[in-house]
Design an enzyme around this catalytic site. Structure first.
Site, PDB file in Angstrom:
ATOM      1  N   HIS A  99       0.964  -1.247   0.107  1.00  0.00           N
ATOM      2  CA  HIS A  99      -0.197   0.049   0.028  1.00  0.00           C
ATOM      3  C   HIS A  99       0.836   1.158   0.001  1.00  0.00           C
ATOM      4  CE1 HIS A  99      -2.648  -2.957   2.364  1.00  0.00           C
ATOM      5  NE2 HIS A  99      -3.432  -2.356   1.782  1.00  0.00           N
ATOM      6  N   ASP A 102       2.538   1.993   3.272  1.00  0.00           N
ATOM      7  CA  ASP A 102       3.403   0.869   3.847  1.00  0.00           C
ATOM      8  C   ASP A 102       4.901   1.275   3.669  1.00  0.00           C
ATOM      9  OD1 ASP A 102       1.129  -0.508   4.182  1.00  0.00           O
ATOM     10  OD2 ASP A 102       1.383  -1.823   2.528  1.00  0.00           O
TER      11      ASP A 102
HETATM   12  C1  XLS Z   1      -7.687  -6.567   4.393  1.00  0.00           C
HETATM   13  C2  XLS Z   1      -7.120  -6.692   3.120  1.00  0.00           C
HETATM   14  C3  XLS Z   1      -6.177  -5.965   2.566  1.00  0.00           C
HETATM   15  C4  XLS Z   1      -5.667  -5.962   0.947  1.00  0.00           C
HETATM   16  C5  XLS Z   1      -5.010  -4.816   0.437  1.00  0.00           C
HETATM   17  O1  XLS Z   1      -8.466  -7.318   4.934  1.00  0.00           O
HETATM   18  O2  XLS Z   1      -6.828  -8.108   2.869  1.00  0.00           O
HETATM   19  O3  XLS Z   1      -4.830  -6.107   3.314  1.00  0.00           O
HETATM   20  O4  XLS Z   1      -5.305  -7.139   0.690  1.00  0.00           O
HETATM   21  O5  XLS Z   1      -5.601  -3.624   0.947  1.00  0.00           O
END
Ligand code: XLS
Ligand code: CA
Ligand code: CA
Length: 437
Positions: A99, A102
């Site tokens: 993200h 991140d």
């Molecule tokens: C949350 C999601 C998230 C997505 C990416 O539950 O799994 O991590 O994979 O935003």
């Protein structure tokens, strides 16, 4: 047990070894059915869980430390990037996913946050060039900031919609620059908790508008990979709009987005929706929108998104069977959207967790090929639907029969038996193939 610093590249040690820092089933360069294991599996490291998550839960703060001794924000994120690429190298993982928030620190305002992302994006590009590692997909975190408390694209406030647009725009730019083959939209807070304060029709319309804008921008900017929606039924909101694969397919079809969008299926989200992982993969496949996988597993006794490393071999085998039946991954891959448990709080645990997940999927891949080679399950299915291979059955399947024709046929064929479904037998065949006593 060895310490993180003493551990080099994780070797393939084979199924009989007891070396904890070795792969028992994942032999990255072993060729199976014409392709290296690393190409069949296309493993990816998830940046958020791996580089940032430190064990916090609803009841307590961090149990681990991923500051790597750094104090200053940009230095910390550069160091995290170094460690992430080092981990990929040690684990023979070729891809990563992130993200926007991140990989770069948040600034005092949007402009500064985007500048930070630009600086870190260039750093990631340099790391990619040095190591040959690649971006599987990126996304924007449009759910953590309090301005997204009522959603992003589906927020009642247009300023939140625009803030989300700005973040997605630069996350798409960086996906393109880093050569990513996917861009993910997980719903975040796109959903609602009560209809008393929610205009569902307006929100869904804007969700469609948002995805179309992102698609149009991405294509104009030269993105040739897949856009993905990632289904999830609940959490954080009570009703997430992207409930499951079937719901997402309907939405994409309604919004005319099927050309550009596919699904990123996560195992834990499947089980939260009351489905199996394999069910979600199959529904995506039969609708022509299978794209990528977020590999993890939930806990059957806990009703939330625990994001555990996948260690259930039968589940991995059936998931890999779906991937093989699809002809393998194209732009997608297997992203470990998984975090170590709160009590597994060391860097060694990170390695051990990835090894566990990668070995479970590698074993799953091997078993999936055995299922296909064995042929019993495939033959059974073929036999079961045989009545649709000729005559009236074939006409029905091709959509060419009429209701009257079927009704006439039934008048002289109403005395028939349905052959046994043989579920228990088939389950034992699967056991035969999986476990060789
Ligand atoms: C949350 C999601 C998230 C997505 C990416 O539950 O799994 O991590 O994979 O935003
Ligand atoms: Ca996910
Ligand atoms: Ca999840």
């Amino acid at each position: 047990m060895k310490r993180y610093e003493e551990i080099g590249k994780i070797p393939y040690v084979g199924p009989n070894s007891k070396e904890p820092f070795g792969f028992r089933h994942y032999d990255p360069d072993e060729v199976i059915h014409g392709k290296k294991m690393r190409e069949h599996l296309k493993f990816a490291l998830s940046w958020w869980h791996t580089m940032n998550y430190c064990g916090t839960d609803m009841f307590g703060g961090d149990t681990g430390d991923k500051s790597f001794g750094e104090k200053e924000a940009m230095a910390l994120y550069r160091r995290k990037a170094d460690v992430a690429f080092e981990l990929m190298e040690k684990l023979s993982i070729d891809y990563y996913c992130f993200h926007d928030v991140d990989v770069a620190p948040q600034g005092k305002d949007l402009a500064e946050s985007l500048r930070n992302l630009d600086e870190m994006g260039s750093y990631l590009l340099k790391k990619q060039e040095e190591t040959g590692k690649r971006l599987l997909w990126a996304t924007a975190n449009n759910f953590g900031d309090r301005r997204f408390m009522a959603g992003a694209a589906t927020s009642p406030e247009k300023d939140a919609f625009c803030l989300a647009a700005a973040k997605v725009k630069s996350a798409i730019d960086w996906t393109i620059r880093l050569g990513g083959t996917g861009y993910v939209f997980w719903g975040g807070r796109e959903g609602y908790d009560t209809l008393l304060n929610t205009d569902v029709a307006l929100e869904l319309k804007n969700l469609g508008n948002f995805l179309r804008m992102a698609r149009d921008y991405g294509r104009k900017a030269g993105f040739r990979g897949d856009f993905y929606i990632e289904p999830k039924p609940k959490e954080p909101t009570k009703h997430q709009y992207d409930f499951d694969a079937a719901t997402c397919c309907n939405f994409l079809r309604k919004e005319g987005l099927l050309e550009d969008f596919r699904l990123n299926i996560e195992a834990n989200h499947a089980t939260l929706a009351g489905h199996t992982f394999q069910h979600e993969l199959r529904i995506a496949r039969v609708n022509g929108v299978f794209g990528s996988i977020d590999a993890n597993q939930g806990d059957p006794l806990l009703g939330w998104d625990t994001d555990q490393f996948p260690t259930s071999v039968p589940e991995c085998a059936l998931a890999m069977l779906e991937v093989l039946l699809e002809g393998g991954f194209t732009n997608g891959g297997l992203n470990f959207d998984a975090k170590t448990r709160r009590q597994s709080n060391t860097m060694e645990d990170l390695l051990l967790s990835y090894i566990a997940g990668m070995d479970a999927f590698a074993l799953g891949l091997r078993i999936a090929f055995r299922i296909l080679e064995d042929g019993r399950l495939g033959q059974f299915l073929e036999e079961r639907y045989r009545s649709y291979q000729e005559g009236l059955g074939k006409k029905i399947l091709e959509g060419k029969a009429t209701l009257e024709e079927c009704a006439d046929y039934a008048l002289s064929h109403d005395d028939f038996l349905i052959p046994s479904g043989r579920q228990e037998y088939l389950e034992s065949v699967l056991n035969d193939i999986m476990y060789r006593g």
